[in-house]
Design an enzyme around this catalytic site. Sequence first.
Site, short mmCIF file in Angstrom:
data_model
loop_
_atom_site.label_atom_id
_atom_site.label_comp_id
_atom_site.label_asym_id
_atom_site.label_seq_id
_atom_site.Cartn_x
_atom_site.Cartn_y
_atom_site.Cartn_z
N PHE A 276 62.49 -39.68 50.88
CA PHE A 276 63.08 -38.56 50.15
C PHE A 276 62.96 -38.88 48.66
CE2 PHE A 276 67.31 -35.89 50.19
CZ PHE A 276 66.69 -34.94 49.42
N GLY B 168 66.05 -47.41 59.76
CA GLY B 168 66.90 -48.47 60.28
C GLY B 168 66.94 -48.62 61.79
N GLY C 189 64.20 -49.13 63.84
CA GLY C 189 63.07 -49.91 64.38
C GLY C 189 63.53 -51.24 64.98
N CYS D 82 63.64 -54.00 62.56
CA CYS D 82 64.18 -53.54 61.27
C CYS D 82 65.56 -54.11 61.00
CB CYS D 82 64.25 -52.02 61.33
SG CYS D 82 64.98 -51.31 59.88
N GLY E 29 62.90 -47.14 67.17
CA GLY E 29 64.12 -47.15 67.98
C GLY E 29 63.94 -46.73 69.42
N TYR F 6 54.90 -59.72 67.02
CA TYR F 6 55.20 -58.40 66.46
C TYR F 6 56.08 -58.59 65.24
CZ TYR F 6 57.10 -53.61 66.22
OH TYR F 6 57.47 -52.36 65.80
N GLY G 181 58.31 -54.99 56.56
CA GLY G 181 59.18 -55.46 55.50
C GLY G 181 59.52 -56.94 55.64
N ARG H 188 55.76 -50.23 50.83
CA ARG H 188 56.52 -49.42 51.77
C ARG H 188 57.98 -49.28 51.33
NH1 ARG H 188 59.32 -49.49 56.78
NH2 ARG H 188 58.54 -47.74 58.01
N GLU I 32 63.27 -56.72 54.83
CA GLU I 32 63.90 -55.64 55.59
C GLU I 32 63.40 -55.64 57.03
OE1 GLU I 32 64.61 -51.74 53.94
OE2 GLU I 32 64.28 -52.48 51.92
N GLU J 111 77.19 -47.67 84.37
CA GLU J 111 76.93 -47.05 85.67
C GLU J 111 75.45 -46.66 85.81
OE1 GLU J 111 79.51 -43.64 87.85
OE2 GLU J 111 78.13 -42.90 86.33
#
Length: 500
Positions: free
Chosen positions: A266, A313, A315, A318, A359, A404, A408, A417, A430, A484
């Site tokens: 943004f 946030g 990932g 992350c 996520g 993996y 960041g 990034r 990060e 459950e």
Amino acid sequence: MAKYFKEESRTFNEYLLVPGLSTKKNTPENIDLSTPLVRYKKGKKPTLTLKLPMVSAIMQSVSDDSMAIALAKEGGVSFIYGSQSIESEAEMIRKVKRYKAGFVVSDSNIRPEDTIEDLLALIEKTSHSTVAVTDNGGPNGKLMGLITSRDYRINKVDLNDPVSMYMTPIDKLICGSTKDDLSTCNDIIWDHKLNTLPVIDDKGNLAYMVFRKDYESHKDNPNELLDDEKRYIVGAGINTRDYKERVPALIEAGVDVLCIDSSEGFTEYQKDTISWIKKHYKNMKVGAGNIVDAEGFRYLADAGADFVKIGIGGGSICITRETKGIGRGQATAVIEVAKARDDYFKKTGEYVPICSDGGIVFDHHITLALAMGADFVMLGRYFARFHESPSALINFNGTYYKEYWGEGSTRARNWQRYDLGGKGGFKFEEGVDSYVPYAGHLKDNVQVTISKVKSTMSNCGANTLAEFRKKARLTVVSSTSIVEGGAHDVVVKNNKLDNQ
Ligand code: IMP
């Protein structure tokens, strides 16, 4: 006073789908997972459509040319990582574009004057028993002949003999032409009972090899995503710093779609980047993000983004939420942005697809993201586990893992990034560096995932993703109902490490 969002910030794990009426038409064979990748006007079709609603993450440990080819074969798209030099990213794009399904650039080549001993050493290295003999020993040299293990008896030859003594020379070889398409090459293979067909250009230089077995596998990929020239579709990550140099190089290499890769999208930097691309390359498609609310979506949609990516946030690698205290539960973010996308479509007549990024832990999280309104999902950890990902395969006490790491992390050092303007540079982490359990080939795993998605869509009475979004009924679950939901009150045999 600060604004407080009314609803809690929720993750996929806190939701379940409630089945709707399934009609006899809601069978998996009737379910179509195609979905728009880029913006389109009401009544028109998008210029790029995915046949599988999955794209691979813009990460060093996930998306290179091998991943891009494997995923495009299944109908999805990889975004090749941008945290590498412009030249090497462009070269990965070129490799995908050069790869013609069924046409293989020969990686086992030798010169006619090389010896049988050289030939055996080459076979040991490549494990290919069919070797092209070219004047310069390269994959595109003048084709002089072909030598296979049937041409010489290992215990009868003198290892110092030249390859030319045993090869089938060019005047006895049946070759295809670069003007032939794959099915013509396949006809030649069948008519002449060949296993391998060298394909040469009009100067007699070797261009490709076509193998009988590859034609069979080509037929196994009915969803492959191809451009007008029958080359695989491929995407690429870019940043808001060097785009004036990077974008032209990627376009020159043949990239089909770009995506600005940022942990927080943004920003004015993204708007400037999109404007510059649209001014210089009107038809180039570019996605932007990441954002987590309606305001961020509208800003990027107004800036001209062709799709908008959601997620901060969530990932698996992350630690942004821990380090900086920003982000939003992925489910809540997707639900809000999907509504904003629909409102934007009503207001402007422009449909801007949204992508849920990060996520996804279980396959059913993909289904939930699609039900909540995502047009497609971006996955890192999921794809990193596969044979086709770029990272190393490691054996720990008999169990295989792939590496993996986050963009960041200090390992990737992708500070662009996380760009905040100013001088730039890497100030704090990060993301983490990790292992994920090796899961085999992409194709096998994607097919299982897709059959689960289709099965749930069928339970909800939907045959397309648009229908699924309209018909889906979702409920928030309590923490006890999550317990459950798994196997419980039994001793599970063969507990699997990889909880897919
Ligand atoms: P996963 O599918 O849960 O593994 O998440 C992959 C997503 O995490 C990527 O597509 C990025 O949006 C994001 N990501 C990649 N590297 C980092 C990092 O180092 N920190 C935070 N997020 C990251």
